[in-house]
Design an enzyme around this catalytic site. Structure first.
Site, PDB file in Angstrom:
ATOM      1  N   LYS A 173       0.832  -1.203   0.000  1.00 48.95           N
ATOM      2  CA  LYS A 173       0.000   0.000   0.000  1.00 48.95           C
ATOM      3  C   LYS A 173       0.868   1.255   0.000  1.00 48.95           C
ATOM      4  CE  LYS A 173      -1.787  -1.575   3.728  1.00 48.95           C
ATOM      5  NZ  LYS A 173      -2.566  -1.832   4.955  1.00 48.95           N
ATOM      6  N   THR A 204      -8.271   8.747   9.101  1.00 45.21           N
ATOM      7  CA  THR A 204      -7.924   7.504   8.422  1.00 45.21           C
ATOM      8  C   THR A 204      -7.723   6.353   9.406  1.00 45.21           C
ATOM      9  OG1 THR A 204      -5.580   8.153   8.459  1.00 45.21           O
ATOM     10  CG2 THR A 204      -6.859   8.698   6.473  1.00 45.21           C
ATOM     11  N   GLY A 206      -8.057   3.046  11.094  1.00 48.05           N
ATOM     12  CA  GLY A 206      -8.618   1.761  10.705  1.00 48.05           C
ATOM     13  C   GLY A 206      -8.608   1.458   9.227  1.00 48.05           C
ATOM     14  N   CYS A 209      -7.004  -2.100   8.461  1.00 48.55           N
ATOM     15  CA  CYS A 209      -7.893  -3.171   8.922  1.00 48.55           C
ATOM     16  C   CYS A 209      -9.081  -3.307   7.990  1.00 48.55           C
ATOM     17  CB  CYS A 209      -8.400  -2.869  10.340  1.00 48.55           C
ATOM     18  SG  CYS A 209      -7.119  -2.561  11.566  1.00 48.55           S
TER      19      CYS A 209
END
Length: 269
Positions: A173, A204, A206, A209
């Protein structure tokens, strides 16, 4: 209905961890289940304490799910200790779920170490080889690949290093880079760029997850790895774009924006 299991820590503020995963599962139309590895005291400003769950309780949670319910996908998040990792790996080796997504949670946004340093090797040797998809961000990839990442080329190099540890796919990412939020999906042969605009918001909490949970749900729903990641990327982009300014720090993303929009529940947003 497909059934998806999250193995992760609990976030008392509801924005990350088990709570975010279950919300993401629900948003994707799958039935969510959980194995809790740790309880954290955290909010939008940081993580203040962690209590790890006894490994025998973790083992019993895993058995309770798999002995009773068909599991179509597993998402693994916070696993802070070596003994926790080995317990989970043993459970997965026993029950052999088909789709496993691992989010290698190491450090919280506030700088709290969620993975103990002596557990890094266990994560890499015991869990990563079991993964269908592993989803490190740039700081996590730098730790795993032992290199500095500043460019897309270096992201590719790191993804290749991580892929050699055993996962079928690596989704690296790019949210920590300057510029557009470009992620790279590597299958051992080719690189697939997933590009999106950078959304100017501090809320932002979480995101990692939620994204990994969305990928697991999409895999359970029958999408290929490429499709599962692309759809999850679209979902998390929308969730960030409509995130909540809750609390005094980094607020959570909006897991149910599309559902709220369809239900006409956004007038007070």
């Amino acid at each position: 209905m497909k059934k998806v299991l999250t193995i992760a820590g609990s976030d008392s503020s509801g924005g990350a961890g088990i709570q975010a995963d279950l919300k993401s599962f629900s948003a994707h139309g799958v039935f969510g289940m959980s194995v809790i590895t740790a309880v954290t005291a955290q909010n939008t400003q940081g993580v203040f304490a962690v209590q790890d769950i006894d490994i025998h309780v973790i083992e019993k949670q895993i058995a309770a799910i798999f002995d009773d319910i068909k599991v179509d996908a597993v998402k693994i998040g916070m696993v802070s200790r070596t003994e926790t990792i080995r317990t989970i790996a043993a459970g997965l080796a026993k029950y052999k779920p088909q789709n496993i997504v691992i989010d290698p949670v190491m450090i919280s946004k506030s700088g709290y170490y969620l993975l103990q340093p002596d557990a890094v090797d266990a994560l890499l040797t015991d869990l990563l080889p079991l993964a269908t998809i592993v989803t490190p961000n740039i700081p996590e990839a730098e730790e795993i690949a032992h290199m500095k990442i500043d460019s897309l080329k270096e992201m590719e190099e790191a993804a290749a290093i991580i892929h050699r540890l055993g996962p079928s796919y690596v989704l690296l990412k790019g949210g920590h880079r300057v510029g557009d939020a470009t992620d790279i999906l590597f299958d051992g042969t080719s690189y697939h760029y997933l590009e999106s605009k950078r959304i100017e918001t501090q809320n932002t909490h979480g995101t990692g997850c939620t994204l990994s949970a969305a990928i697991a749900a999409n895999l359970a729903n029958g999408w290929t790895a490429d499709e599962a990641v692309a759809r999850a990327k679209e979902y998390i982009t929308t969730a960030i774009e409509h995130s909540f300014a809750i609390g005094k720090g980094v607020g959570p993303v909006h897991h149910f924006y599309n559902l709220y929009q369809k239900a006409g529940m956004l007038s007070n947003e």
